[in-house]
Design a protein around this motif. Structure first.
Motif, PDB file in Angstrom:
ATOM      1  N   LEU A 175       0.769  -1.330  -0.051  1.00  0.00           N
ATOM      2  CA  LEU A 175       0.008   0.061   0.070  1.00  0.00           C
ATOM      3  C   LEU A 175       0.971   1.376  -0.113  1.00  0.00           C
ATOM      4  CD1 LEU A 175      -2.851  -0.868   2.395  1.00  0.00           C
ATOM      5  CD2 LEU A 175      -3.069  -0.750   0.152  1.00  0.00           C
ATOM      6  N   ASN A 176       1.854   1.318   0.800  1.00  0.00           N
ATOM      7  CA  ASN A 176       2.603   2.368   0.831  1.00  0.00           C
ATOM      8  C   ASN A 176       3.692   2.493  -0.370  1.00  0.00           C
ATOM      9  OD1 ASN A 176       1.569   2.698   3.519  1.00  0.00           O
ATOM     10  ND2 ASN A 176       3.600   1.749   4.484  1.00  0.00           N
ATOM     11  N   GLN A 177       3.692   1.430  -1.324  1.00  0.00           N
ATOM     12  CA  GLN A 177       4.521   1.666  -2.596  1.00  0.00           C
ATOM     13  C   GLN A 177       3.352   2.134  -3.632  1.00  0.00           C
ATOM     14  OE1 GLN A 177       6.738  -1.944  -2.542  1.00  0.00           O
ATOM     15  NE2 GLN A 177       8.052  -1.442  -0.884  1.00  0.00           N
ATOM     16  N   GLY A 178       2.034   2.135  -3.242  1.00  0.00           N
ATOM     17  CA  GLY A 178       1.185   2.607  -4.357  1.00  0.00           C
ATOM     18  C   GLY A 178       0.624   1.450  -5.012  1.00  0.00           C
ATOM     19  N   ALA A 179       0.711   0.030  -4.508  1.00  0.00           N
ATOM     20  CA  ALA A 179       0.174  -0.878  -5.392  1.00  0.00           C
ATOM     21  C   ALA A 179      -1.327  -0.780  -5.331  1.00  0.00           C
ATOM     22  CB  ALA A 179       0.489  -2.222  -4.755  1.00  0.00           C
ATOM     23  N   LYS A 180      -1.910  -1.203  -6.604  1.00  0.00           N
ATOM     24  CA  LYS A 180      -3.295  -1.057  -6.648  1.00  0.00           C
ATOM     25  C   LYS A 180      -4.281  -2.094  -5.787  1.00  0.00           C
ATOM     26  CE  LYS A 180      -3.491  -0.087 -11.773  1.00  0.00           C
ATOM     27  NZ  LYS A 180      -4.011  -0.538 -13.004  1.00  0.00           N
ATOM     28  N   ARG A 181      -5.112  -1.306  -5.139  1.00  0.00           N
ATOM     29  CA  ARG A 181      -5.888  -2.129  -4.128  1.00  0.00           C
ATOM     30  C   ARG A 181      -6.774  -3.203  -4.645  1.00  0.00           C
ATOM     31  NH1 ARG A 181      -6.889   1.874   0.169  1.00  0.00           N
ATOM     32  NH2 ARG A 181      -9.051   1.251   0.173  1.00  0.00           N
ATOM     33  N   GLU A 182      -7.035  -3.214  -6.024  1.00  0.00           N
ATOM     34  CA  GLU A 182      -7.556  -4.369  -6.549  1.00  0.00           C
ATOM     35  C   GLU A 182      -6.647  -5.675  -6.664  1.00  0.00           C
ATOM     36  OE1 GLU A 182      -9.492  -0.470  -8.383  1.00  0.00           O
ATOM     37  OE2 GLU A 182      -7.585  -1.151  -7.910  1.00  0.00           O
ATOM     38  N   ASP A 183      -5.530  -5.179  -7.088  1.00  0.00           N
ATOM     39  CA  ASP A 183      -4.333  -6.346  -6.852  1.00  0.00           C
ATOM     40  C   ASP A 183      -4.371  -6.826  -5.639  1.00  0.00           C
ATOM     41  OD1 ASP A 183      -4.163  -5.742  -9.763  1.00  0.00           O
ATOM     42  OD2 ASP A 183      -2.419  -4.840  -9.560  1.00  0.00           O
ATOM     43  N   ILE A 184      -4.334  -6.083  -4.625  1.00  0.00           N
ATOM     44  CA  ILE A 184      -4.251  -6.682  -3.220  1.00  0.00           C
ATOM     45  C   ILE A 184      -5.473  -7.362  -2.632  1.00  0.00           C
ATOM     46  CG2 ILE A 184      -3.630  -5.990  -0.706  1.00  0.00           C
ATOM     47  CD1 ILE A 184      -2.147  -3.481  -1.833  1.00  0.00           C
ATOM     48  N   CYS A 185      -6.565  -7.063  -3.030  1.00  0.00           N
ATOM     49  CA  CYS A 185      -7.986  -7.821  -2.872  1.00  0.00           C
ATOM     50  C   CYS A 185      -7.711  -9.093  -3.353  1.00  0.00           C
ATOM     51  CB  CYS A 185      -9.000  -7.021  -3.181  1.00  0.00           C
ATOM     52  SG  CYS A 185      -9.245  -5.409  -2.311  1.00  0.00           S
ATOM     53  N   ALA A 186      -7.352  -9.090  -4.610  1.00  0.00           N
ATOM     54  CA  ALA A 186      -7.227 -10.553  -5.360  1.00  0.00           C
ATOM     55  C   ALA A 186      -6.073 -11.329  -4.488  1.00  0.00           C
ATOM     56  CB  ALA A 186      -6.852 -10.403  -6.613  1.00  0.00           C
ATOM     57  N   SER A 187      -4.927 -10.640  -4.157  1.00  0.00           N
ATOM     58  CA  SER A 187      -3.873 -11.493  -3.451  1.00  0.00           C
ATOM     59  C   SER A 187      -4.240 -12.046  -2.063  1.00  0.00           C
ATOM     60  CB  SER A 187      -2.636 -10.307  -3.451  1.00  0.00           C
ATOM     61  OG  SER A 187      -2.301  -9.715  -4.466  1.00  0.00           O
ATOM     62  N   ILE A 188      -5.038 -11.113  -1.256  1.00  0.00           N
ATOM     63  CA  ILE A 188      -5.685 -11.563  -0.107  1.00  0.00           C
ATOM     64  C   ILE A 188      -6.487 -12.881  -0.280  1.00  0.00           C
ATOM     65  CG2 ILE A 188      -7.534 -10.999   1.579  1.00  0.00           C
ATOM     66  CD1 ILE A 188      -6.500  -8.164   1.216  1.00  0.00           C
ATOM     67  N   PHE A 189      -7.413 -13.032  -1.286  1.00  0.00           N
ATOM     68  CA  PHE A 189      -7.954 -14.105  -1.694  1.00  0.00           C
ATOM     69  C   PHE A 189      -7.287 -15.515  -2.077  1.00  0.00           C
ATOM     70  CE2 PHE A 189     -12.039 -11.269  -2.514  1.00  0.00           C
ATOM     71  CZ  PHE A 189     -12.508 -11.254  -1.240  1.00  0.00           C
ATOM     72  N   GLN A 190      -6.120 -15.109  -2.845  1.00  0.00           N
ATOM     73  CA  GLN A 190      -5.180 -16.251  -3.075  1.00  0.00           C
ATOM     74  C   GLN A 190      -4.323 -16.711  -1.811  1.00  0.00           C
ATOM     75  OE1 GLN A 190      -4.750 -17.487  -6.230  1.00  0.00           O
ATOM     76  NE2 GLN A 190      -3.396 -19.108  -5.156  1.00  0.00           N
ATOM     77  N   ALA A 191      -4.088 -15.568  -1.078  1.00  0.00           N
ATOM     78  CA  ALA A 191      -3.469 -16.089   0.208  1.00  0.00           C
ATOM     79  C   ALA A 191      -4.273 -17.113   0.941  1.00  0.00           C
ATOM     80  CB  ALA A 191      -3.114 -14.914   1.230  1.00  0.00           C
ATOM     81  N   VAL A 192      -5.630 -16.916   1.126  1.00  0.00           N
ATOM     82  CA  VAL A 192      -6.477 -17.913   1.456  1.00  0.00           C
ATOM     83  C   VAL A 192      -6.583 -19.239   1.314  1.00  0.00           C
ATOM     84  CG1 VAL A 192      -9.052 -18.119   2.313  1.00  0.00           C
ATOM     85  CG2 VAL A 192      -8.186 -16.004   2.548  1.00  0.00           C
ATOM     86  N   VAL A 193      -6.511 -19.215  -0.278  1.00  0.00           N
ATOM     87  CA  VAL A 193      -6.589 -20.540  -1.182  1.00  0.00           C
ATOM     88  C   VAL A 193      -4.942 -21.200  -0.635  1.00  0.00           C
ATOM     89  CG1 VAL A 193      -6.393 -21.628  -3.093  1.00  0.00           C
ATOM     90  CG2 VAL A 193      -7.835 -19.640  -2.944  1.00  0.00           C
TER      91      VAL A 193
END
Length: 975
Positions: A175-193
């Motif tokens: 977030l602090n480096q400006g990554a897209k929040r959409e990408d982070i949301c998908a990454s969170i779900f992938q982490a759950v998988v």
């Protein structure tokens, strides 16, 4: 009057009820969050049932992780939740091969074919609904918004889902480096998988018809997509999401009750719930304050440490801007020449630090007297690079130095500083007015500000209100000093046992302090910390936390009134010291049109293929993050000869450029664990005997995914997990056999009590063949041998290879050459290391001994930390280039591991070299490194050296590592 069956599923976060008729059809269902008010929510749902079915009786049963205590106390029949799910699956979808259920804090997998097996998470709620809730809170969005955003993602980042706190440590730098929040949301779900597959499946393949149950998998399309894609399923065919999925376990519970002989009226069940007895196992501690008068005296004492204020509208003259772009918060301060406050700001950054700071800077410009001149500016914190680039800030300053400067202003004789922020704990010991040693929390931020914030939000309170509740609690709950997710169960249990929110608030404040003192500082007594202690960081604005710290220490401490702004204040002081009178800070006019766009890319500069985040500002300037060296940022690369890590890695790979003509067979060697040291030996041996040697592909995230389904333990270190992918890589290359010997001992290098390999390195082949169905005794050769006994090696290898027509004298000669080749390789490493040291000394560079294991040269494991160090202007060698000079015959622990013995000797040698410091790489999950870290710290600090430890796993964001290394550089300069 009808008789129905009622199932009540009391989960960790929700209550579900299902009623079925005599034909087992669902005629009523309800799904509702209980917000820890379990009994009240169950009663509410039963009252709704009573209103709809006033004259009917019910066969009743209860299930769920939070239902056992209530069912026992109310004397209502209970069935275990996995059994409930099993019953419902067999009734509704009997041809299912596997079931995956995610609840609020529970995750389950039931394998139905190939032997019925049920698996459930333990006391950790990583990768469950509660984890997703925490991540949505961190991003400042609802779970529904997070789901919708994930469907627009273009890239997935690796994020840990072991627990919410680790994930925050990964998400916040993005977030602090400006990554897209959409990408982070998908990454969170992938982490759950990933957590489900590696943590619960544990080596068993999820295949066939898979049934997905539970609220998160019912309501979140992005999560469903991540599961379907990862497991290679087809929705509607092999991936089944039944419409009753949110209440499926309650359905199973109702089906279990269907066969009961006991009938109840709803009215009688409600009375049972109201009168249910609960246990009382609460352990309590001392109250924080015994009276209001004691609290008022405490407040007055701490008010003495404050700054004066000046009027932003009327002040004339130079001003200095300090910014602290923290992990979860944004802090700004504008001070006058005499350090009075003109403006201050402290708030959550909501995942958008640059936007927040730009808005506050606009406000300063719009309100300040035109005769104020911002003569200097500096920024510190996680978002330092982004803010410095975006707003043209004059100076960047490492957090540790900023906080030391601020503390020294309030207490010139300070000898210990503790700063508890949103996600990090920083502790500095000060000697002779300079930083003597630095302690930071590793990668887990339990015991930080976000720790107590998470609980406040979960209990429905604003953080400030929640904190004040505990000040006068009479019986603070003793919750220990465990991590956030583990403590969730402790808090919930305390609530069930009758603890008030006030008691829990006070208990959590004490837990934060216990974690900081005993897990980070590892203090044995208050005297160890010093006489003049300054506490700072936003967490210490919480009076309950401050009081808990003073009680634990048994002494008063200094908390400046601007405790939460100390990083920003230190940055402003630094700007005031360093400025030449003019500032490059973005002007009011340019700020009016300030905007930026963000996109993802992959660097092609080297094989590391860093994932880049490119921010383009309105004026055409660019800020690039995610790169581990200068190439990614489009800059000239500094000499790679400064790093022994890159030399060792490339040297090993270059050995496979030569091939054997007409080989007897193709032998696969995995590029993993101790092979990073022994490849020269095994390659030489097989080549000399006429075999072609083939190594697995270089480590990458894809290699990890390739073998993920065969990993039986989520707690083993990442280097071991990668080995599974390397085995799959070799199998895919159709080698004749993979060679991977079991070796209890490494080569004896002297000066140690023994020379064992760690259990993982020694015996991992046994685990591999037990968990990979593609391996068998023909294609996987894993003999036991000891490289210290040449005859043993010769005999074992002859027995393995004699079927290829190999004679024993040939093996003996090949083994002899292999020992020579290994010795040549080690000498080459030693000589190149000494060349790097000599060159660094010629150039006046500091030298870092980046010490770890042989496999830490793997780029996927070290994440390019060596490049980060060289980018800071220091040379890098590994422990095997210097340990030969060191002598450490009497360590305070049993010195029985080869790699550890090297580490101790390298550390001892570093203490004799003025221009060297040692940085220890530790892989998460390495049990025996719990011993080495304390021993190495003692060796170094006893001779005035700094100890820096970097814990690494599959997460490749180096934000926290960079702060540690820059802190080390700053401390070295101070010394």
């Amino acid at each position: 009057m009808a008789i129905y069956s009622l199932g009540i599923d009391v989960g960790s976060t929700t209550v579900k009820t299902v009623i079925i008729d005599e034909k087992k059809n669902i005629i009523y269902s309800e799904y509702q969050r209980h917000f820890s008010k379990v009994r009240e929510t169950v009663k509410t749902q039963l009252e709704a049932v009573q209103e709809k079915y006033p004259n009917d009786t019910f066969k009743i049963c209860m299930t769920g992780s939070a239902g056992l205590g209530l069912a026992t106390g109310a004397e209502i029949p209970f069935v275990q939740e996995v059994n409930s799910a099993f019953i419902a699956v067999k009734e509704r979808i009997p041809d299912a091969d596997a079931v995956i259920e995610l609840g609020g804090e529970d995750a389950k997998i039931i394998f139905l074919t190939g032997g019925v097996e049920q698996r459930m998470n333990g006391s950790c709620a990583g990768g469950t609904g509660a984890f997703i809730d925490q991540m949505a809170t961190l991003l400042g969005v609802t779970v529904t918004e997070m789901d919708n955003m994930s469907l627009c993602a273009q890239k997935v980042y690796p994020i840990a889902s072991r627990c919410g706190v680790f994930a925050k440590s990964d998400i916040q730098p993005l977030l602090n480096q400006g990554a897209k929040r959409e990408d982070i949301c998908a990454s969170i779900f992938q982490a759950v998988v990933d957590q489900t597959v590696s943590g619960l499946a544990q080596g068993r393949i999820i295949e066939g018809k898979v049934l997905f149950l539970g609220g998160p998998l019912s309501f979140l399309k992005g999560l469903r997509k991540a599961f379907v894609d990862t497991l290679g399923l087809k929705e509607g065919e092999t991936a089944v999401f039944p419409k009753e999925a949110p209440v499926f376990v309650a359905l199973g519970c109702a089906l279990f009750a269907f066969n009961s002989h006991d009938d109840f009226t709803i009215e009688s069940v409600i009375k049972k719930i109201e009168n249910a007895k609960t246990g009382n196992g609460i352990v309590t501690g001392q109250p924080l304050f015994n009276s209001k008068a004691e609290y008022e005296e405490f407040i007055l004492r701490h008010k003495k440490c404050d700054l004066e204020y000046a009027d932003l509208h009327t002040y004339k003259g130079n001003a200095y801007l300090g910014i602290d772009a923290g992990s979860t918060t944004t802090k700004l301060i504008l001070i006058t020449e005499d350090c009075r406050i003109l403006y201050q700001h402290y708030s959550s950054n909501k995942g958008q630090p640059l936007d927040r700071i730009a808005d506050k800077l606009k406000k300063i410009y719009s309100e300040m007297n035109p005769e104020i001149k911002i003569a200097g500016s500096a920024v510190t914190g996680y978002g330092e690079d982004l803010i410095k680039a975006g707003l043209s800030i004059d100076f960047g300053i490492v957090e540790t130095v900023a906080h030391f400067k601020a503390a020294s202003y309030f207490c010139p004789e300070v000898d210990f500083i503790i700063d508890i922020g949103g996600q990090d704990i920083k502790c500095f010991k000060i000697k002779n007015h300079s930083i003597d040693s630095i302690m930071l929390n590793e990668a887990c931020s339990s015991g930080c500000g976000s720790f107590i914030q998470t609980f406040a939000l979960a209990l429905g309170y604003d953080i400030a209100d929640f904190a004040s509740l505990g000040l006068f609690a009479e019986n603070p709950v003793d919750l220990g000093s465990r991590c956030t997710v583990f403590m969730n169960s402790s808090v919930k249990q305390a609530q069930k046992d009758g603890a008030t929110v006030e008691d829990i608030s006070a208990g959590l404040s004490s837990s934060i302090i216990k974690n900081a003192v005993y897990k980070v500082i590892r203090a044995k007594s208050p005297e160890e910390l010093g006489k003049n202690i300054v506490v700072q960081g936003g967490t210490f604005l919480n009076d309950a936390v401050l009081r808990a710290f003073e009680m634990e220490m048994g002494r008063n401490v200094i908390r400046p009134a601007i405790s939460g702004l100390m990083g920003a204040f230190g940055a402003a002081l630094y700007a005031k010291e360093k400025t030449n009178g003019s500032s490059s800070t973005i002007s009011k006019e340019l700020l009016e049109n300030f905007s930026y766009t963000s996109k993802s890319a992959q660097c092609g500069g080297c094989t590391a293929k860093c994932g880049l985040n490119i921010i383009t500002f309105a004026d055409g300037r660019k800020f690039i993050s995610g790169n581990r060296c200068e190439r990614g940022a489009g800059k000239a690369v500094s000499s790679e000869n400064e790093s022994l890590y890159d030399f060792k890695y490339n040297l090993l790979l270059s050995m496979f450029e030569q091939h054997v003509e007409n080989p007897k067979a193709k032998v696969g060697l995995p590029l993993a664990l101790n092979f990073y040291e022994l490849i020269p030996f095994w390659k030489t041996l097989f080549n000399e005997l006429g075999f072609e040697t083939i190594i697995s592909d270089e480590s990458s995230r894809d290699i990890y995914y390739l073998g993920q389904h065969t990993i039986p333990s989520d707690t083993v270190c990442y280097p071991a997990k990668l080995t599974h992918g390397h085995i799959e890589s070799l199998l895919n290359k159709n080698v004749d056999f993979i060679f991977y010997p079991c070796m209890s001992y490494n080569i004896d290098e002297g000066e140690s009590d023994n020379h064992f390999n760690c259990p993982v390195v020694a015996y991992y082949p046994e685990l591999l063949i037990a968990n990979n169905p593609r391996l068998n005794s023909n294609n996987f050769i894993y003999p036991y041998m000891d490289l210290n006994r040449e005859k043993n090696v010769t005999s074992v290898m002859y027995e393995i290879l004699k079927k290829y027509g190999i004679k024993k004298p040939q093996v003996k000669q090949a083994v002899k050459k292999s020992y020579e080749k290994l010795a040549d390789y080690r000498n080459e490493i030693f000589n190149r290391g000494n060349q790097i040291i000599s060159k660094a000394r010629e150039n006046g560079q500091k030298i870092i001994v980046l010490s770890g294991r042989p496999y830490h040269i793997d780029k996927e494991i070290n994440h390019g930390i060596q490049k980060l160090i060289t980018s800071l202007g220091m040379a890098v060698v590994s422990e095997d280039a210097v340990f030969q000079y060191g002598h450490y015959p009497n360590p305070g622990v049993l010195n029985q591991w080869s790699y550890h013995a090297r580490l101790y000797r390298a550390a001892q040698y570093v203490t004799t070299q003025p221009d060297m410091q040692l940085v220890q790489l530790v892989s998460f999950g390495c049990g025996i490194d719990a011993i080495t870290t304390d021993e190495v710290r003692e060796i170094l600090e006893s001779k005035g050296k700094l100890y820096t430890q970097l814990k690494i796993d599959e997460i490749n964001n180096l934000g926290a590592a960079k702060i540690r290394l820059r802190s080390l550089v700053a401390a070295m300069e101070e010394k």
